[in-house]
Design an enzyme around this catalytic site. Sequence first.
Site, PDB file in Angstrom:
ATOM      1  N   ASN A  83       0.869  -1.187   0.000  1.00  0.00           N
ATOM      2  CA  ASN A  83       0.000   0.000   0.000  1.00  0.00           C
ATOM      3  C   ASN A  83       0.902   1.232   0.000  1.00  0.00           C
ATOM      4  O   ASN A  83       1.493   1.562   1.022  1.00  0.00           O
ATOM      5  CB  ASN A  83      -0.898  -0.025   1.245  1.00  0.00           C
ATOM      6  CG  ASN A  83      -1.697   1.262   1.393  1.00  0.00           C
ATOM      7  OD1 ASN A  83      -1.821   2.031   0.435  1.00  0.00           O
ATOM      8  ND2 ASN A  83      -2.231   1.505   2.583  1.00  0.00           N
ATOM      9  N   TRP A  84       1.001   1.867  -1.145  1.00  0.00           N
ATOM     10  CA  TRP A  84       1.893   3.025  -1.264  1.00  0.00           C
ATOM     11  C   TRP A  84       1.323   4.289  -0.632  1.00  0.00           C
ATOM     12  O   TRP A  84       1.996   5.313  -0.566  1.00  0.00           O
ATOM     13  CB  TRP A  84       2.217   3.287  -2.741  1.00  0.00           C
ATOM     14  CG  TRP A  84       3.392   2.494  -3.233  1.00  0.00           C
ATOM     15  CD1 TRP A  84       4.006   1.449  -2.596  1.00  0.00           C
ATOM     16  CD2 TRP A  84       4.112   2.678  -4.469  1.00  0.00           C
ATOM     17  NE1 TRP A  84       5.045   0.971  -3.350  1.00  0.00           N
ATOM     18  CE2 TRP A  84       5.129   1.707  -4.503  1.00  0.00           C
ATOM     19  CE3 TRP A  84       3.979   3.548  -5.541  1.00  0.00           C
ATOM     20  CZ2 TRP A  84       6.025   1.588  -5.570  1.00  0.00           C
ATOM     21  CZ3 TRP A  84       4.859   3.434  -6.611  1.00  0.00           C
ATOM     22  CH2 TRP A  84       5.880   2.465  -6.621  1.00  0.00           C
ATOM     23  N   LYS A  85       0.062   4.230  -0.218  1.00  0.00           N
ATOM     24  CA  LYS A  85      -0.613   5.417   0.346  1.00  0.00           C
ATOM     25  C   LYS A  85      -0.449   6.601  -0.605  1.00  0.00           C
ATOM     26  O   LYS A  85      -0.364   6.410  -1.814  1.00  0.00           O
ATOM     27  CB  LYS A  85      -0.063   5.735   1.735  1.00  0.00           C
ATOM     28  CG  LYS A  85      -0.012   4.518   2.659  1.00  0.00           C
ATOM     29  CD  LYS A  85       0.199   4.917   4.085  1.00  0.00           C
ATOM     30  CE  LYS A  85       0.451   3.691   4.927  1.00  0.00           C
ATOM     31  NZ  LYS A  85      -0.049   3.794   6.259  1.00  0.00           N
TER      32      LYS A  85
ATOM     33  N   HIS B  85      -9.836   1.042   4.885  1.00  0.00           N
ATOM     34  CA  HIS B  85      -8.562   1.338   5.549  1.00  0.00           C
ATOM     35  C   HIS B  85      -8.810   2.329   6.686  1.00  0.00           C
ATOM     36  O   HIS B  85      -9.597   3.266   6.542  1.00  0.00           O
ATOM     37  CB  HIS B  85      -7.559   1.911   4.542  1.00  0.00           C
ATOM     38  CG  HIS B  85      -6.156   1.923   5.074  1.00  0.00           C
ATOM     39  ND1 HIS B  85      -5.733   2.853   6.005  1.00  0.00           N
ATOM     40  CD2 HIS B  85      -5.098   1.109   4.843  1.00  0.00           C
ATOM     41  CE1 HIS B  85      -4.466   2.614   6.314  1.00  0.00           C
ATOM     42  NE2 HIS B  85      -4.057   1.550   5.622  1.00  0.00           N
TER      43      HIS B  85
ATOM     44  N   GLU C 131      -7.186   4.759   7.767  1.00  0.00           N
ATOM     45  CA  GLU C 131      -6.935   6.172   7.461  1.00  0.00           C
ATOM     46  C   GLU C 131      -8.168   6.799   6.807  1.00  0.00           C
ATOM     47  O   GLU C 131      -8.406   7.998   6.946  1.00  0.00           O
ATOM     48  CB  GLU C 131      -5.684   6.307   6.582  1.00  0.00           C
ATOM     49  CG  GLU C 131      -4.413   6.130   7.417  1.00  0.00           C
ATOM     50  CD  GLU C 131      -3.199   5.652   6.631  1.00  0.00           C
ATOM     51  OE1 GLU C 131      -3.230   5.624   5.393  1.00  0.00           O
ATOM     52  OE2 GLU C 131      -2.203   5.284   7.298  1.00  0.00           O
TER      53      GLU C 131
ATOM     54  N   GLU D 201      -5.784  -4.959  10.587  1.00  0.00           N
ATOM     55  CA  GLU D 201      -4.809  -3.892  10.786  1.00  0.00           C
ATOM     56  C   GLU D 201      -5.166  -3.105  12.042  1.00  0.00           C
ATOM     57  O   GLU D 201      -6.006  -2.178  11.982  1.00  0.00           O
ATOM     58  CB  GLU D 201      -4.810  -2.935   9.594  1.00  0.00           C
ATOM     59  CG  GLU D 201      -4.452  -3.564   8.281  1.00  0.00           C
ATOM     60  CD  GLU D 201      -3.806  -2.560   7.336  1.00  0.00           C
ATOM     61  OE1 GLU D 201      -2.683  -2.820   6.894  1.00  0.00           O
ATOM     62  OE2 GLU D 201      -4.410  -1.512   7.064  1.00  0.00           O
TER      63      GLU D 201
ATOM     64  N   GLY E 283       1.914   2.463  11.031  1.00  0.00           N
ATOM     65  CA  GLY E 283       2.894   3.550  10.977  1.00  0.00           C
ATOM     66  C   GLY E 283       3.570   3.877  12.297  1.00  0.00           C
ATOM     67  O   GLY E 283       4.267   4.882  12.411  1.00  0.00           O
TER      68      GLY E 283
ATOM     69  N   SER F  72       2.899  -1.784  10.424  1.00  0.00           N
ATOM     70  CA  SER F  72       4.340  -1.684  10.721  1.00  0.00           C
ATOM     71  C   SER F  72       5.151  -2.928  10.363  1.00  0.00           C
ATOM     72  O   SER F  72       6.153  -3.216  11.024  1.00  0.00           O
ATOM     73  CB  SER F  72       4.559  -1.324  12.195  1.00  0.00           C
ATOM     74  OG  SER F  72       4.080  -0.030  12.453  1.00  0.00           O
TER      75      SER F  72
HETATM   76  C1  PEP Z   1      -1.142   0.308   5.874  1.00  0.00           C
HETATM   77  O1  PEP Z   1      -1.201   1.482   5.537  1.00  0.00           O
HETATM   78  O2  PEP Z   1      -2.002  -0.502   5.491  1.00  0.00           O
HETATM   79  C2  PEP Z   1      -0.040  -0.121   6.741  1.00  0.00           C
HETATM   80  C3  PEP Z   1      -0.034  -1.333   7.188  1.00  0.00           C
HETATM   81  O3  PEP Z   1       0.911   0.828   6.997  1.00  0.00           O
HETATM   82  P1  PEP Z   1       2.335   0.597   7.712  1.00  0.00           P
HETATM   83  O4  PEP Z   1       2.918  -0.686   7.200  1.00  0.00           O
HETATM   84  O5  PEP Z   1       3.143   1.792   7.304  1.00  0.00           O
HETATM   85  O6  PEP Z   1       2.086   0.531   9.181  1.00  0.00           O
END
Ligand code: PEP
Length: 245
Positions: A11-13, A100, A102, A169, A175, A206
């Site tokens: 997931n490049w966000k 997600h 976010e 998640e 993050g 993470s």
């Molecule tokens: C995500 O955005 O789905 C995610 C798992 O982010 P990160 O790996 O940066 O915690």
Amino acid sequence: MTNKYMYFIANWKMFGGLNSLNSLHKIVKFFKTFKKNKSIKIIYCPPNILIRPMSKKLKNSKIEVGAQNCHENDTYGAFTGSVNSMMLKNVGAKYVIIGHSENRQSGENDRLINLKIKSALNSGLKVIFCIGETLKEKRKKITKKVLNLQLRKGLNKIKNNRNIIIAYEPVWSIGTGLIPKSTDLSDTIDFIKSKKKKNKVLYGGSVNPKNIIQLRSIDNIDGFLVGGASQDAKKFIDIIKKSFN
Ligand code: PEP
């Protein structure tokens, strides 16, 4: 294990431009020569503007491309700034991340998420459906209750759909560098699988080249959704390699 593949989803966000695609040759080369490549699926979810050029770069590589969200409307409409699942499919997406945290934090509720999932499935996309508890909910020890509600409402009136991959998640893990204790994580994945017997269940939060060995030792996880670390091809390759050590 409920599937024959181990999933690695990037997931490049909201990161990346056309020049970010230059590093993709590294992952293509790695995947071609990796001995375990028949048992893994790699999916990149870049920002929408990169779906088309990325799909072209990854053509014939068996690495697939997905989007990070979609509008809930099946057809075109007056929704300024939005893109629906049909449009994403049209430019090369095969998957879409929905729910997600976010996006939940910026106002998406379970009902809207449910509509988005239905619309994505109607368009022929596979869905990566994210669920997870906040730190406050974890401290209150209501993780399972929260997950159960997210599953029930998010998948309302969607029966046994194998085109949905669930990504657990924990919000407090995204993050932050923090990951759940192995026993807690294994227990939570089992809980989700007890509710959704036909779906693959991934972990995200993470994931990095250091903690992947610990995470990979939890044998009921069907793969990983990787955010920050997936933007660096070397780190993402390292995560996949170390998963099979
Ligand atoms: C995500 O955005 O789905 C995610 C798992 O982010 P990160 O790996 O940066 O915690």
